[in-house]
Design an enzyme around this catalytic site. Structure first.
Site, mmCIF file in Angstrom:
data_model
loop_
_atom_site.group_PDB
_atom_site.id
_atom_site.type_symbol
_atom_site.label_atom_id
_atom_site.label_comp_id
_atom_site.label_asym_id
_atom_site.label_seq_id
_atom_site.Cartn_x
_atom_site.Cartn_y
_atom_site.Cartn_z
ATOM 1 N N ARG A 61 0.841 -1.225 0.000
ATOM 2 C CA ARG A 61 0.000 0.000 0.000
ATOM 3 C C ARG A 61 0.862 1.255 0.000
ATOM 4 O O ARG A 61 0.432 2.316 -0.430
ATOM 5 C CB ARG A 61 -0.974 -0.021 1.190
ATOM 6 N N TYR A 120 -18.374 13.001 -15.862
ATOM 7 C CA TYR A 120 -18.678 11.581 -15.694
ATOM 8 C C TYR A 120 -19.608 11.449 -14.478
ATOM 9 O O TYR A 120 -19.394 12.107 -13.453
ATOM 10 C CB TYR A 120 -17.374 10.797 -15.502
ATOM 11 N N ASP A 194 -9.519 15.781 -15.952
ATOM 12 C CA ASP A 194 -9.672 14.361 -16.277
ATOM 13 C C ASP A 194 -9.439 14.233 -17.791
ATOM 14 O O ASP A 194 -10.185 14.794 -18.596
ATOM 15 C CB ASP A 194 -11.096 13.923 -15.877
ATOM 16 N N LYS A 219 -9.640 2.579 -19.119
ATOM 17 C CA LYS A 219 -10.038 2.834 -20.499
ATOM 18 C C LYS A 219 -8.834 2.715 -21.443
ATOM 19 O O LYS A 219 -8.193 1.685 -21.475
ATOM 20 C CB LYS A 219 -10.716 4.208 -20.568
HETATM 21 N N1 PLP Z 1 -13.567 9.609 -15.629
HETATM 22 C C1 PLP Z 1 -14.205 9.335 -16.759
HETATM 23 C C2 PLP Z 1 -14.223 10.364 -17.842
HETATM 24 C C3 PLP Z 1 -14.873 8.111 -16.937
HETATM 25 O O1 PLP Z 1 -15.519 7.844 -18.088
HETATM 26 C C4 PLP Z 1 -14.840 7.162 -15.875
HETATM 27 C C5 PLP Z 1 -15.518 5.844 -16.003
HETATM 28 O O2 PLP Z 1 -16.239 5.585 -16.928
HETATM 29 C C6 PLP Z 1 -14.169 7.503 -14.705
HETATM 30 C C7 PLP Z 1 -13.535 8.710 -14.606
HETATM 31 C C8 PLP Z 1 -14.124 6.546 -13.530
HETATM 32 O O3 PLP Z 1 -13.177 5.576 -13.742
HETATM 33 P P1 PLP Z 1 -13.202 4.126 -13.045
HETATM 34 O O4 PLP Z 1 -14.394 3.406 -13.555
HETATM 35 O O5 PLP Z 1 -11.894 3.546 -13.453
HETATM 36 O O6 PLP Z 1 -13.292 4.377 -11.569
#
Ligand code: PLP
Length: 411
Positions: A61, A120, A194, A219
């Site tokens: 961790r 998101y 992001d 992703k």
């Molecule tokens: N940010 C974006 C733009 C996303 O599309 C997603 C998930 O679809 C996330 C963050 C969250 O990521 P995670 O599912 O890996 O927690």
């Protein structure tokens, strides 16, 4: 002689090469262990006292060699073109959400956030529901409306974070990163973005003035849909100033060694995949744009997209692989398309090598109230397509045949 500088393509291909390995392993081994042995009390004492000569690791961790290697690769991908590239550091998390929430809690506690309204879903929910309970208030404003952003920042001097997504779902809005960074800095706020949809292949926000970049590595950065992971990339000063290693250690959302190893494998083909995702998405967008069953396509590569000019200025080598489109036939046409595709997989997420399709109104948002759907830009006929790297004509032919069934049903 100066140290050689390698392109991000080369960096990605070599992402999993261990710097030193006692057995000469070509790829980075998985250090699948929770704890590490100290050779002496002195080694252990020095480790915990942060003195030189201590062990390099104590407990996964707090750090793990496989995860460390992935973090170096993330830092290179987002920051290798910067003058102070060696100062760019990354931290890997157990999910994109762990990266986002840990970062925002660490940076904005006791302060406030101004965020783009289109986010998101889980990020939006966190900012609206949990963050206020932690004393973090968020103001929502269109970040590309610089006057409105200036007003919010001037009227709320406690705000220390400007937050958005470089490319946002479902309309694929693109942020004016350099202008927003200047405004944020004029008000002593940090710009945290992001970059999951755009990826460093197309856009590296740190080069345009952003202070920190977040990713759901679930992703494109992994690319094969085999893990859930997250990343934060920023300067060493930023991570130290906001105690991010301590927050991650104590909140506990750290990436595990097996996920890190999978992610390192995925990165080797990152550039090839992204190039093909973007080429395919452009072809599919152009096809859908002229289809009689389609009312509108949202893809920044198309000239009629609201942010096409901005995307052309900021993005390199295309516009990534996700697009959405509105079917003239509304809800029924969406359901019919879902039930008739053969190649495209009905699934949420994006960034896998195969094409994923989903119809929010009948799937992810089926039980969501009208107001929330409207705010999120989800209409009855909206379809999201995460275009894969298959032969583009195969994706187009699948959509063609499935859309022709729609029209036969509607006729
Ligand atoms: N940010 C974006 C733009 C996303 O599309 C997603 C998930 O679809 C996330 C963050 C969250 O990521 P995670 O599912 O890996 O927690």
């Amino acid at each position: 002689m100066d140290k050689l500088h390698f392109s991000s393509e080369t960096e990605a291909v070599h992402a999993d090469h261990p710097k030193a390995d006692p057995y000469g392993s070509h790829g980075m081994p998985i250090y699948q262990t929770s704890t590490f042995r100290f050779n002496s009390v002195e080694e252990g004492r020095k480790f915990f006292a942060h003195e030189e000569g201590g062990s390099s690791h104590s407990y996964t961790r707090l750090g793990n060699p496989t995860v460390d290697r992935l973090e170096e690769a993330f830092a290179r991908l987002e920051g290798s073109n910067l003058k102070h590239a060696d100062n760019v550091k990354a931290m890997a998390f157990s999910s994109g959400m762990a990266a986002i929430t840990t970062t925002l809690i660490a940076v904005a506690n006791g302060a406030g956030i101004v965020a783009q309204p289109t986010l998101y879903g889980c990020t939006g929910q966190f900012l609206q529901e949990e963050a206020p309970e932690l004393g973090i208030e968020t103001h929502f404003v269109d970040l590309n409306d610089l006057e409105a952003l200036h007003r919010v920042l001037s009227e709320n001097p406690e705000i220390n974070v400007v937050y958005g997504e470089t490319m946002a779902n479902p309309t694929m809005e693109v942020l004016n990163v350099p202008a927003i960074a200047d405004l944020a800095h004029a008000h002593d706020a940090m710009l945290i973005l992001d970059n999951t949809f755009a990826t460093p292949f197309h856009l590296r926000p740190l080069e345009h003035g952003a202070d920190a970049v977040l990713h759901s590595t679930t992703k494109y950065l992994n690319g094969h849909g085999t893990l859930i992971g997250g990343a934060l990339v920023s300067s060493q000063e930023f991570l130290e100033r906001y105690n991010l290693p301590t927050y991650r250690k104590n909140l506990g959302g750290v990436m595990g060694p097996f996920e890190a190893w999978l992610n390192l494998n995925g990165l080797k083909t990152f550039n090839l995949r992204m190039e093909r995702h973007a080429q395919n998405a452009m072809k599919v967008a152009a096809y859908l744009d002229q289809h009689e069953a389609v009312a509108k396509v949202f893809y920044p590569g198309l000239e009629d997209h609201t942010d096409h000019d901005l995307a052309q200025k900021l993005f390199e080598r295309g516009y990534s692989g996700v697009l959405s489109f509105e079917l003239k036939g509304g809800y029924e046409a969406g359901v019919s398309l879902m039930n008739n595709v053969e190649l495209c997989t009905l699934a949420v997420s994006l960034g896998t090598v195969d094409t994923l399709i989903q119809h929010p109104a009948s799937m992810t948002h089926a039980v969501i109230d009208e107001e929330t759907k409207q705010k999120a830009g989800i209409t009855e006929g909206l379809v999201r397509l995460a275009v894969g790297i298959e032969t583009p004509e195969d994706i187009i032919n699948d959509l063609k045949q499935a859309l022709s069934v729609d029209q036969a049903v509607l006729a």
